[in-house]
Design an enzyme around this catalytic site. Structure first.
Site, PDB file in Angstrom:
ATOM      1  N   ASP A  52       0.809  -1.221   0.000  1.00 30.46           N
ATOM      2  CA  ASP A  52       0.000   0.000   0.000  1.00 30.46           C
ATOM      3  C   ASP A  52       0.840   1.266   0.000  1.00 30.46           C
ATOM      4  OD1 ASP A  52      -2.239  -1.521  -0.114  1.00 30.46           O
ATOM      5  OD2 ASP A  52      -3.201  -0.677   1.669  1.00 30.46           O
ATOM      6  N   ASN A  94      -4.768  -2.014  -4.347  1.00 34.10           N
ATOM      7  CA  ASN A  94      -5.994  -2.139  -3.547  1.00 34.10           C
ATOM      8  C   ASN A  94      -5.888  -1.225  -2.331  1.00 34.10           C
ATOM      9  OD1 ASN A  94      -8.515  -3.021  -2.826  1.00 34.10           O
ATOM     10  ND2 ASN A  94      -7.861  -5.031  -2.087  1.00 34.10           N
ATOM     11  N   ARG A 128     -14.854  -1.156  -4.737  1.00 30.24           N
ATOM     12  CA  ARG A 128     -14.938  -0.430  -3.464  1.00 30.24           C
ATOM     13  C   ARG A 128     -15.475   0.974  -3.735  1.00 30.24           C
ATOM     14  NH1 ARG A 128      -9.333  -1.317  -0.362  1.00 30.24           N
ATOM     15  NH2 ARG A 128     -10.519  -0.312   1.301  1.00 30.24           N
ATOM     16  N   ASP A 328     -10.728  -2.272  12.053  1.00 33.07           N
ATOM     17  CA  ASP A 328      -9.747  -3.219  11.503  1.00 33.07           C
ATOM     18  C   ASP A 328      -9.292  -4.238  12.537  1.00 33.07           C
ATOM     19  OD1 ASP A 328      -9.976  -1.962   9.132  1.00 33.07           O
ATOM     20  OD2 ASP A 328      -7.965  -1.101   9.090  1.00 33.07           O
ATOM     21  N   GLU A 356     -11.085  -4.527   1.979  1.00 34.67           N
ATOM     22  CA  GLU A 356     -10.336  -5.302   0.991  1.00 34.67           C
ATOM     23  C   GLU A 356     -11.193  -6.414   0.388  1.00 34.67           C
ATOM     24  OE1 GLU A 356      -9.144  -3.802   3.495  1.00 34.67           O
ATOM     25  OE2 GLU A 356      -7.014  -3.323   3.277  1.00 34.67           O
ATOM     26  N   HIS A 400      -5.000  -9.010   3.695  1.00 35.56           N
ATOM     27  CA  HIS A 400      -3.931  -9.201   4.685  1.00 35.56           C
ATOM     28  C   HIS A 400      -4.445  -9.524   6.086  1.00 35.56           C
ATOM     29  CE1 HIS A 400      -4.255  -4.671   5.780  1.00 35.56           C
ATOM     30  NE2 HIS A 400      -5.238  -4.978   4.984  1.00 35.56           N
ATOM     31  N   ARG A 401      -5.515  -8.840   6.482  1.00 38.17           N
ATOM     32  CA  ARG A 401      -5.979  -9.050   7.862  1.00 38.17           C
ATOM     33  C   ARG A 401      -6.614 -10.422   8.065  1.00 38.17           C
ATOM     34  NH1 ARG A 401      -4.274  -4.881   9.938  1.00 38.17           N
ATOM     35  NH2 ARG A 401      -4.468  -2.857   8.938  1.00 38.17           N
ATOM     36  N   LYS A 426       0.448  -6.343   2.049  1.00 38.76           N
ATOM     37  CA  LYS A 426      -0.270  -5.063   2.004  1.00 38.76           C
ATOM     38  C   LYS A 426       0.182  -4.156   3.151  1.00 38.76           C
ATOM     39  CE  LYS A 426      -4.815  -3.524   0.700  1.00 38.76           C
ATOM     40  NZ  LYS A 426      -5.146  -2.278   1.358  1.00 38.76           N
TER      41      LYS A 426
END
Ligand code: DC
Length: 664
Positions: A52, A94, A128, A328, A356, A400-401, A426
């Site tokens: 990112d 993204n 998005r 998040d 995401e 990623h999360r 990311k």
């Protein structure tokens, strides 16, 4: 970073130690944009290096900002609010934190200074929403076209030099879909607030307020003091200009900290998990994750720039929590919910659906794979763990999360497969390495694959390819014997002097750097492959005292997430409990031919007949020595690769491995 198709985590036990967090994504990208718009040079310390931030850096560079790296410091020479480049196509991956503020800034700059900018991203970026931001910018008079679907990127931003914007009336923007729309306006509007103030009014309840606080905090550091009335109205004073503070230090990422706070809560049994880079003084809203973790039972202490976490209440306590302030980090709570008795309810998380991936759907689907009962709605998720988890292959949705939080499920006593682990790039490219550094797992729990076989059977090539495909460590045990032989030859120790050879072996300064063997600080990768060293190794390795002296060194390669070891006795002596044992053979003729080709490619001339005689003699010695003779383990998979390509052999081994894995 793991770039494999998947990464298998064995069941993990305890964790302790210190992790240093990478920089905050939210702070990094805001600071980069502000530095890029400012007059003069900004030195950015501890910037996050991830996908990112890469796209933001590339965009700034395309727009004419000068970026210079000096060790861990990035020097950004800003545009001073003046466009140097008026025409650009920017690819923003993204990264919402790049797309939204750059769209705002470039729309305003194009409208007033002239320009034509196209902004696009990966397919998910094009799903998005950005319509609310575009609507707000259009109120000012910006010309913005949707070049794909209405309401979504890609965008085209255009204008002619000398254009004027209508800034007299307050701009209205929705605050209940993504706070990034408001953030984008706040970051960009100072560009056009020279002569008169500009007001922004928020429609609907503003979500994720802490992220807007980061924006306001960083704007203040760059000389812009926004006046705020509640969370409804924001005013950028007339005469605002971005002034570089000269130097900015990016704090560690508080959302990334959540995985290690959770790790401590779940697994810091004997000693704490210490987290450096972010602390109780953080300006990031996700720092309040520690309150939620405490409510679930974690013992968290902290100070400026650091946190310390231990397991407290166990099992963890179920909670019901409005997570609007930590959108998040709250994903981590959904995985911590696997370690409670009862149901954990996370509410007010509608924004998860436009991140995401649709994170509510993703978390629900993957938690269910592990056996949890999950109830989901438009803006909540409720998780009840099963009595015993099911091993699962976790789909990560390029998010990623999802990858990071599900890695913690491996502490629930089951192996977990993380598909596409590289998506962590990311925000945290070395997440898994950092995790493995802290995990204390009994060595028997770490998977091992052994590949034994005679000389020139191709076992080294096969084993290292398998290790690469699985993201496992690789041990070429032949190198251990060759290094002993080379050391002995260099100081004139004879092949018959067992005691002296064993002494050399016991203190061998052998280590590997990027796959190359080093003795001390000397790269000996090529020296070890010499034929005379191989012949000496075959003799040296026949001595029991030498083998014993090298045992510990070989065992030390068994580290998370797993090991592929090749040699003669990997499956029989060194790792007799290996999860998969392969015994690789090829006819003497094939092996002699392969070695011949190998030598030719290195510019060494040789004779096939001599090579064949040599390797048969070596086989003979390896097979008939009294200790650890070369022979297949009883439970070994026998593979003759005389007629097989490396790819075909590898496919067979990976298939055999897959059959031993518990993932459906
Ligand atoms: O696999 P290689 O050619 O690099 O091995 C060099 C010598 O080391 C070989 O002749 C036998 C010995 N060796 C061994 O005895 N046990 C092992 N696990 C690996 C190699």
């Amino acid at each position: 970073m793991y770039t494999t198709r998947f990464l298998d985590l064995p069941p993990l036990a305890a964790a302790a130690g210190t992790v240093r967090l990478p920089g905050s994504k939210s702070i990094s990208n805001r600071v980069l944009l502000l530095a890029g718009l400012s007059e003069g040079i900004t030195e950015v310390h501890a910037l996050l290096d991830s996908d990112d931030t890469q796209v933001m850096l590339a965009a700034l560079q395309q727009l004419g900002c000068v970026l210079e790296r000096d060790g861990g410091v990035l020097r950004v020479t800003g545009l001073g609010g003046r466009l140097g480049v008026h025409d650009a196509q920017l690819f923003l991956g993204n990264a919402g934190t790049a797309m939204r503020p750059l769209a705002a800034a470039l729309a305003l700059l194009a409208a007033t200074q002239g320009g034509d900018f196209r902004l696009s991203g990966v397919p998910r970026m094009h799903e998005r929403p950005i319509g609310d931001l575009v609507d707000a910018l259009r109120q000012l008079g910006c010309t913005i076209d949707y070049t794909g679907n209405d309401g979504y990127p890609p965008l085209r931003l255009r204008g002619t030099a000398g254009g004027r914007l209508s800034t007299a009336k307050a701009i209205r923007v929705r605050g209940d879909v993504s706070s990034q729309f408001l953030t984008a306006l706040l970051l960009a509007l100072p560009l056009v607030a020279k002569d008169s103030h500009i007001a922004i009014e928020v429609d609907g309840e503003l979500i994720s307020k802490p992220y807007v606080e980061i924006t306001l905090n960083l704007l203040a550091r760059f000389g812009i003091v926004v006046q705020r009335e509640g969370w409804q109205r924001f005013t950028i004073p007339a005469g605002s200009t971005y002034r570089s503070p000269g130097r900015v230090h990016v704090e560690g990422d508080a959302s990334s900290a959540s995985y290690f706070v959770a790790l401590g809560a779940i697994a810091a049994v004997d000693a704490p998990v210490r987290i450096e880079g972010v602390g109780t003084d953080s300006i990031q809203g996700d720092i309040r994750f520690i309150e939620a973790a405490r409510a679930m039972g974690a013992e968290v202490s902290g100070g400026p720039g650091c946190l310390e976490v231990r397991r407290g209440t166990w099992p963890l306590r179920a909670i019901t929590l409005d997570c609007n302030h930590i959108p998040d980090a709250a994903m981590t709570l959904a995985v911590m919910a696997l370690f409670v008795q009862g149901t954990t309810r996370l509410t007010n998380i509608a924004s998860w659906r436009v991140k995401e991936t649709d994170r509510i759907a993703a978390m629900a689907a993957e938690l269910r794979k592990l056996g949890a009962t999950v109830d989901e709605g438009a803006d909540f998720i409720a998780v009840t763990p099963p009595a015993q988890l099911t091993p699962a292959a976790i789909h990560t949705y390029d998010d990623h999360r999802v990858a990071m939080c599900f890695s913690l499920a491996a502490f629930a006593g089951v192996p977990v497969r993380i598909l596409d682990p590289k998506c962590v790039a990311k925000t945290f490219p070395d997440y898994f390495e950092a995790l493995f550094d802290l995990v204390r797992t009994p060595v028997e729990a770490i998977p091992v694959i052994t590949v034994d076989g005679p000389t020139a059977s191709g076992k080294g090539t096969l084993a290292s390819a398998v290790a690469k495909a699985l993201g496992y460590h690789f041990l070429d045990s032949g190198a251990v014997y060759r290094a002993t032989a080379l050391s002995a030859m260099r100081i004139g120790v004879a092949a018959g002097d067992e005691a002296a050879l064993a002494r050399i072996a016991a203190t061998l300064p052998l280590h590997f750097v990027g796959g190359d063997a080093h003795l001390g600080d000397q790269n000996v990768a090529d020296a070890l492959r010499a034929e005379d060293v191989g012949a000496m190794a075959s003799k040296v390795s026949a001595w029991p005292a030498v083998r014993e002296a090298l045992r510990q060194l070989q065992l030390s390669f068994r580290r998370l997430p797993g090991l592929v070891a090749d040699g003669r006795d990997m499956g029989t002596v060194i790792f007799p409990g290996a999860d998969l044992k392969v015994f690789l053979t090829a006819s003497a003729a094939t092996r002699a031919e392969r070695r011949h080709k190998q030598l030719i490619s290195k510019g060494i001339s040789s004779n096939i007949a001599t090579l064949r005689a040599d390797l048969e003699a070596r086989d003979e010695r390896d097979r008939n020595r009294s200790v650890a003779p070369l022979k297949p383990a009883e439970d070994a998979l026998l593979l003759d690769n005389s007629e097989l390509t490396v790819e075909a052999s590898m496919a067979q081994v990976l298939q055999a491995w897959e059959q031993r894995r518990p993932f459906a």
